[in-house]
Design an enzyme around this catalytic site. Sequence first.
Site, PDB file in Angstrom:
ATOM      1  N   SER A 231       0.941  -1.382  -0.368  1.00 37.46           N
ATOM      2  CA  SER A 231      -0.084  -0.310   0.204  1.00 37.46           C
ATOM      3  C   SER A 231       1.083   1.039   0.071  1.00 37.46           C
ATOM      4  O   SER A 231       1.786   1.253   0.139  1.00 37.46           O
ATOM      5  CB  SER A 231      -0.760   0.470   1.112  1.00 37.46           C
ATOM      6  OG  SER A 231      -1.297   1.275   1.735  1.00 37.46           O
TER       7      SER A 231
ATOM      8  N   TYR B  78      -2.296  -0.930  10.550  1.00 37.78           N
ATOM      9  CA  TYR B  78      -1.725  -1.293   8.662  1.00 37.78           C
ATOM     10  C   TYR B  78      -0.871  -0.604   8.136  1.00 37.78           C
ATOM     11  O   TYR B  78       0.286  -1.332   7.174  1.00 37.78           O
ATOM     12  CB  TYR B  78      -3.383  -0.078   8.492  1.00 37.78           C
ATOM     13  CG  TYR B  78      -3.490  -1.106   6.669  1.00 37.78           C
ATOM     14  CD1 TYR B  78      -4.022  -2.590   6.917  1.00 37.78           C
ATOM     15  CD2 TYR B  78      -3.018   0.444   5.941  1.00 37.78           C
ATOM     16  CE1 TYR B  78      -4.459  -1.478   5.023  1.00 37.78           C
ATOM     17  CE2 TYR B  78      -3.203  -0.488   4.501  1.00 37.78           C
ATOM     18  CZ  TYR B  78      -3.708  -1.294   4.054  1.00 37.78           C
ATOM     19  OH  TYR B  78      -4.629  -1.706   2.538  1.00 37.78           O
TER      20      TYR B  78
END
Length: 266
Positions: free
Chosen positions: A160, A173
């Site tokens: 990401s 995350y």
Amino acid sequence: MTIESRASLISGYSFDLSGRTVLITGASAGIGKRFALIVAASGANVVLAARRVALLEQLKLEAEAFGVKALAVGMDVADEASTKAAYDAAEGAFGTVDSVVVNAGLNMAGSALGISAADFDQTVAVNLRGAFLTAREGARRMIAAGSVERGHGRIVLISSVTAYHTSPGMVPYAATKAGVAQMGKSMALDWSAKGINVNVLCPGYMRTDMTEELWEIERGKKLLASFPRQRLMDMEALDPLLLYLCSDASAQITGSVFTVDDGQTL
């Protein structure tokens, strides 16, 4: 230049996946679902892996509509036995998995001051441990099947932009996705002589099941307004690079980290 000579120049760069088998984790929703349809449309047999097996049945039918075979299999990426069982099922149906798309993930959003240790541990278990177990098991089986000679081994880890671009409320995350990116580069080095290419894809912000609610609250609206183009990227933007990294065209690409984000992190 003739049409024939032009065709010969690009003849080695097809993204056709006919005859290959691609395993995709987190295939029940979001970009995992999209990836499954794209590789099926490109000719690959596809193994749809997720914890929520019931959600995979319709996707299996959609994938098979492209004239390929699909298998829906339950897989908890954080559990080593479950991961091995999923690969066993894939091999029983199609033989060796040629390409693995390590996509399963979750996000426990919120301030680091309020996230529980249990939620942090779960994020690490799925996003980081799960990515490790999925990629390692795939690599072991590729090597056992002769990946050095075949040269077909492809592993694509989905990270990401949060791996290197900070956003509020994303501590567990972002940390795990940064770990995934570095893990992919390290695996590429470890397996460079094994006929396996390992690369990392870092998508930008999209509207998915995971992020749907974010764009309706103030934090999400401020984030969207901060992007140079002030828009979310389309999920389809990932298609060409994913196919490239799973195909023979990427034979000499390994250990790379690719960002596809519509300029969001500029």
